[in-house]
Structures are given as structure tokens and as C-alpha cells.
Scaffold this motif. Sequence first.
Motif, PDB file in Angstrom:
ATOM      1  N   ARG A 274       0.836  -1.205   0.000  1.00  0.00           N
ATOM      2  CA  ARG A 274       0.000   0.000   0.000  1.00  0.00           C
ATOM      3  C   ARG A 274       0.874   1.260   0.000  1.00  0.00           C
ATOM      4  NH1 ARG A 274      -2.477   3.502   3.350  1.00  0.00           N
ATOM      5  NH2 ARG A 274      -1.416   2.692   5.181  1.00  0.00           N
ATOM      6  N   ARG A 275       2.033   1.152   0.636  1.00  0.00           N
ATOM      7  CA  ARG A 275       2.926   2.316   0.701  1.00  0.00           C
ATOM      8  C   ARG A 275       4.272   1.980   0.062  1.00  0.00           C
ATOM      9  NH1 ARG A 275       2.447   6.596   3.672  1.00  0.00           N
ATOM     10  NH2 ARG A 275       4.557   6.500   4.539  1.00  0.00           N
TER      11      ARG A 275
ATOM     12  N   SER B  20      -6.469   1.653  -4.249  1.00  0.00           N
ATOM     13  CA  SER B  20      -6.852   3.053  -4.469  1.00  0.00           C
ATOM     14  C   SER B  20      -6.403   3.968  -3.325  1.00  0.00           C
ATOM     15  CB  SER B  20      -8.360   3.169  -4.679  1.00  0.00           C
ATOM     16  OG  SER B  20      -9.023   2.587  -3.577  1.00  0.00           O
ATOM     17  N   ASP B  21      -6.172   3.391  -2.140  1.00  0.00           N
ATOM     18  CA  ASP B  21      -5.661   4.229  -1.038  1.00  0.00           C
ATOM     19  C   ASP B  21      -4.135   4.130  -0.933  1.00  0.00           C
ATOM     20  OD1 ASP B  21      -5.475   1.645  -0.087  1.00  0.00           O
ATOM     21  OD2 ASP B  21      -6.148   2.145   1.937  1.00  0.00           O
ATOM     22  N   GLY B  22      -3.499   3.603  -1.977  1.00  0.00           N
ATOM     23  CA  GLY B  22      -2.048   3.468  -1.977  1.00  0.00           C
ATOM     24  C   GLY B  22      -1.359   4.823  -1.997  1.00  0.00           C
ATOM     25  N   ARG B  23      -0.167   4.865  -1.411  1.00  0.00           N
ATOM     26  CA  ARG B  23       0.590   6.110  -1.352  1.00  0.00           C
ATOM     27  C   ARG B  23       2.044   5.865  -1.725  1.00  0.00           C
ATOM     28  NH1 ARG B  23      -3.356   8.055  -1.983  1.00  0.00           N
ATOM     29  NH2 ARG B  23      -4.621   9.483  -0.763  1.00  0.00           N
TER      30      ARG B  23
ATOM     31  N   VAL C 119       1.025  10.315  -5.394  1.00  0.00           N
ATOM     32  CA  VAL C 119       2.486  10.447  -5.359  1.00  0.00           C
ATOM     33  C   VAL C 119       2.893  11.724  -4.634  1.00  0.00           C
ATOM     34  CG1 VAL C 119       4.601  10.457  -6.709  1.00  0.00           C
ATOM     35  CG2 VAL C 119       2.587   9.274  -7.611  1.00  0.00           C
ATOM     36  N   ASP C 120       3.672  11.550  -3.591  1.00  0.00           N
ATOM     37  CA  ASP C 120       4.261  12.660  -2.854  1.00  0.00           C
ATOM     38  C   ASP C 120       5.697  12.789  -3.366  1.00  0.00           C
ATOM     39  OD1 ASP C 120       5.431  14.319  -1.010  1.00  0.00           O
ATOM     40  OD2 ASP C 120       4.940  13.103   0.746  1.00  0.00           O
ATOM     41  N   LEU C 121       5.897  13.710  -4.316  1.00  0.00           N
ATOM     42  CA  LEU C 121       7.211  13.864  -4.940  1.00  0.00           C
ATOM     43  C   LEU C 121       8.077  14.769  -4.088  1.00  0.00           C
ATOM     44  CD1 LEU C 121       9.138  13.529  -7.411  1.00  0.00           C
ATOM     45  CD2 LEU C 121       7.981  15.515  -8.419  1.00  0.00           C
ATOM     46  N   ARG C 122       9.240  14.292  -3.709  1.00  0.00           N
ATOM     47  CA  ARG C 122      10.163  15.093  -2.890  1.00  0.00           C
ATOM     48  C   ARG C 122      11.422  15.376  -3.700  1.00  0.00           C
ATOM     49  NH1 ARG C 122       9.091  14.062   2.900  1.00  0.00           N
ATOM     50  NH2 ARG C 122       6.906  13.430   2.974  1.00  0.00           N
TER      51      ARG C 122
ATOM     52  N   LEU D  54       7.128  -1.390   0.529  1.00  0.00           N
ATOM     53  CA  LEU D  54       7.943  -1.664  -0.639  1.00  0.00           C
ATOM     54  C   LEU D  54       8.820  -0.450  -0.909  1.00  0.00           C
ATOM     55  CD1 LEU D  54       8.156  -3.747  -3.063  1.00  0.00           C
ATOM     56  CD2 LEU D  54       6.487  -2.297  -4.241  1.00  0.00           C
ATOM     57  N   ALA D  55      10.075  -0.704  -1.287  1.00  0.00           N
ATOM     58  CA  ALA D  55      10.974   0.400  -1.643  1.00  0.00           C
ATOM     59  C   ALA D  55      11.789  -0.001  -2.865  1.00  0.00           C
ATOM     60  CB  ALA D  55      11.897   0.743  -0.478  1.00  0.00           C
ATOM     61  N   PHE D  56      12.220   1.014  -3.611  1.00  0.00           N
ATOM     62  CA  PHE D  56      13.050   0.775  -4.806  1.00  0.00           C
ATOM     63  C   PHE D  56      14.183   1.794  -4.796  1.00  0.00           C
ATOM     64  CE2 PHE D  56      13.367   1.375  -9.671  1.00  0.00           C
ATOM     65  CZ  PHE D  56      14.231   0.295  -9.816  1.00  0.00           C
TER      66      PHE D  56
END
Length: 222
Positions: free
Chosen positions: A62-63, A84-87, A114-117, A139-141
Amino acid sequence: MSTRSIGLDDELYPYLLDVSLRESPLLAELRAETARLPEARMQIAPEQGQFMAMLARLAGARRYLEIGTFTGYSTLAIAQALPSDGRIVACDLSREWTDIARRYWRRAGVEERVDLRLGPASETLQALRDDAATEPFDLAFIDADKTGYAAYYEHCLELLAPGGLVMIDNTLWHGSVADRSDQREDTVAIREFNRKLYRDDRVELSLVPIGDGLTLARKHIA
Ligand code: CA
């Protein structure tokens, strides 16, 4: 030869794509636009994006935390695999590249996820760790500057939920990691990073020879 991973030559690779790649028209368009940039080789392979999206679904992620967004292909592939509530928190340095990314996220209807930093990822990751309101990621990439991999990985392990997965790109580095005479800074960094992960008993490990090598490190549950 059946006990080792198969190499993909110029005949077999198109065949693999022909019988398995199900790339959406929007992803295909983004890939084509990115291919015209001088930095086009920084884009992940399409079958890798499809594989990562499948991992996201398998994990019920989800995140998602992304370090090195470039023109947003991996972001988009995974955004479409989240509920749909994924971030997503996406880190990059470049306004120019991520402007392309945002155009495609908008068209796909996932931009608000998407929270673009923009800024150095090490600072963004530290800020996420310092913020008590940060929820753990599933999950991370990591696909950014290679000399930063070891530090990004440590941040990711802190930010991941137990059982969470970190995917690290370019861990075979065009084969140069196995060539001891190659002492270039990025090659040495990836070689040392791979060795560090091999010894890391905090994670379950697999190096998948897809694209330029994709390492999967799953944080132990306990
Ligand atoms: Ca890459």
C-alpha cells in the motif's frame, strides 16, 4: 546448463518480450518519450517494471518508497499496482525529469497518490525517519547514485515494515561487478554493496538477473 540462469541474446530477449510483456499504452508512450533523452539508459527495462508491479501486488503493498524517480516509469508501473488508497513517496533531484513523470501520472489518474520530494534523497529519507507521523512502507526501490546505495538501503530498512521488501537496481552493473580490473567508483560501490547485503542477516535475499540486475531484500518479520 539447466542449473544456471539463462543469458538473453538478441534473439531470445525479443521473444521474451513478445510472449510476456503487457505494457499499457501509457507506459509505452512514457518509455518512448524517455528514450529520446540523453539519459535514456537510466530507464528500467519494461519487463522489469512489469515484474516489480507483480511483486507489489503479491506483497499487497500500500505504501511505496522510491529513491531515484527519473521520468517516473517505475513509479507509474507500481502506482497502478497499488490499491486506491495506496501512497507513494518519490525522491529525485531533477525538476526537469520529474516534470515528465508528473505529466504521465496525471494522465493515469495517480498523481494524487504520489508525494514527490525534490532534493537529496539522504535528506528526504532522514526527514521521513524523523517525522513521527511517517507510516512504515511495504515496498521500496533504490535506483539512484550508486555511491549512495549503502546509505539509502539503511534508511529503507528503518522505514520498511517487518516483511517489507526493498528492490535495488543495477546490482550486476552491466557485468562489470565481476571484473576485478574495473575499479571505477560506481563499480566498486555496487560490488561492496552486494557483498554487504550478502552478509546482512536482517534480510532474505535474492539477486534477480532481470534488466541490469535487481536485488530483492526482504526485511525479516522478527
Ligand atoms: Ca537503474
